[in-house]
Design an enzyme around this catalytic site. Structure first.
Site, PDB file in Angstrom:
ATOM      1  CB  VAL A  44     -38.846 -15.767  23.083  1.00 21.33           C
ATOM      2  CG1 VAL A  44     -40.350 -15.547  22.988  1.00 21.33           C
ATOM      3  CG2 VAL A  44     -38.115 -14.596  22.441  1.00 21.33           C
ATOM      4  CE1 TYR A  45     -41.174 -23.593  26.100  1.00 20.53           C
ATOM      5  CE2 TYR A  45     -39.271 -23.664  27.580  1.00 20.53           C
ATOM      6  CZ  TYR A  45     -40.490 -24.182  27.152  1.00 20.53           C
ATOM      7  OH  TYR A  45     -41.031 -25.270  27.795  1.00 20.53           O
ATOM      8  CB  VAL A  46     -36.562 -18.702  29.485  1.00 14.78           C
ATOM      9  CG1 VAL A  46     -36.389 -18.238  30.926  1.00 14.78           C
ATOM     10  CG2 VAL A  46     -35.802 -20.009  29.256  1.00 14.78           C
TER      11      VAL A  46
END
Length: 257
Positions: free
Chosen positions: A161-163
């Site tokens: 999700v961060y990426v």
């Protein structure tokens, strides 16, 4: 274009920095102030943010703290409105605030983490740029720098999700740059790798893990918040007058390998 003979030519520019209470944001607020800019340092944490602004003023710089939560559109609008009401314009915005959320295997990522990361890292930048661009168009232009991370270029295990959020920030950066560069607004991004900040301490959890990743860079070390701040200053300055929709990678050579 006549470029400044030295420095970044940011004296008396009105500069907004989000996530300015620590790490890259705090270092950038200090760096802009040392170049003579008037800095609006914004963050959720009031005590830490006030301390950053006070330290800048103690050094002879000009800064004030504005408490704001970037996941609230009204707060982002208020930051821009304050700059315009009190100083007549907004020249530079560094949309630096973000979160790592929770790192875990893909199948363990949940809706709560998705919402937290996407709202903080993506929707906040979308909202912020809308208000910042609208204000800059009225005063002849400006520069916007977004913090996108080297995660905008590659993948990392346990960080889906961060990426994805950082890829999205680069998408927003590129698209807005195409639309508004012809109208005097330069929009670019910094893409830091592993930087020695409290943010990275949370991501890795222990010094050994953080150092192991730092050792995997060509530089063999972590970067510093001050090094990222220098890149943000460059992109905000007229020295970057031919940069549009670009991501300046600062990762010690990691993604070049």
């Amino acid at each position: 274009m006549n470029l400044p003979l030295s420095g970044f030519g940011l004296r008396d520019k009105i500069v907004l920095v989000t996530g300015a209470s620590s790490g890259i944001g705090a270092a950038s607020a200090r760096a802009f102030a040392r170049e003579g800019a008037i800095v609006l340092a914004a963050a959720r944490r009031a005590a830490e943010g006030e301390a950053v602004a006070a330290a800048i003023r103690a050094e002879g710089g000009r800064a004030r703290f504005l408490q704001a939560d970037v996941t609230r559109q009204d707060d982002l609008r208020r930051l821009v409105d304050t700059a315009v009401a009190d100083y007549g314009r907004l020249d530079v915005a560094f949309n630096n605030a973000g979160t790592d959320g929770r790192f875990s295997p893909f199948l363990e990522q949940d809706d709560a983490n998705y919402d937290l990361v996407m709202n903080t890292n993506v929707r906040s930048v979308f909202w912020a740029m809308q208000h910042q661009i609208a204000a800059m168009l009225k005063t002849g232009g400006g520069a916007i720098v977004n913090n996108a991370s080297m995660g905008a270029l590659i993948g990392f295990q346990s960080a889906a999700v961060y990426v994805a959020s950082k890829h999205a920030v680069m998408g927003l950066t590129k698209t807005a740059a195409l639309e508004y560069f012809p109208r005097g607004i330069r929009i670019n991004a910094v893409l830091p790798g592993i930087i020695d900040t409290p943010f990275q301490d949370r991501v890795w959890g222990d010094e050994a893990s953080k150092q192991a990743f730092a050792n995997a860079t060509v530089a063999g070390r972590s970067g510093t918040a001050e090094e990222v701040a220098g890149a943000a200053l460059f992109l905000a300055s007229d020295h970057a007058s031919f940069f549009s929709g670009q991501g300046l990678v600062m990762d010690g050579g990691y993604v070049a390998q």
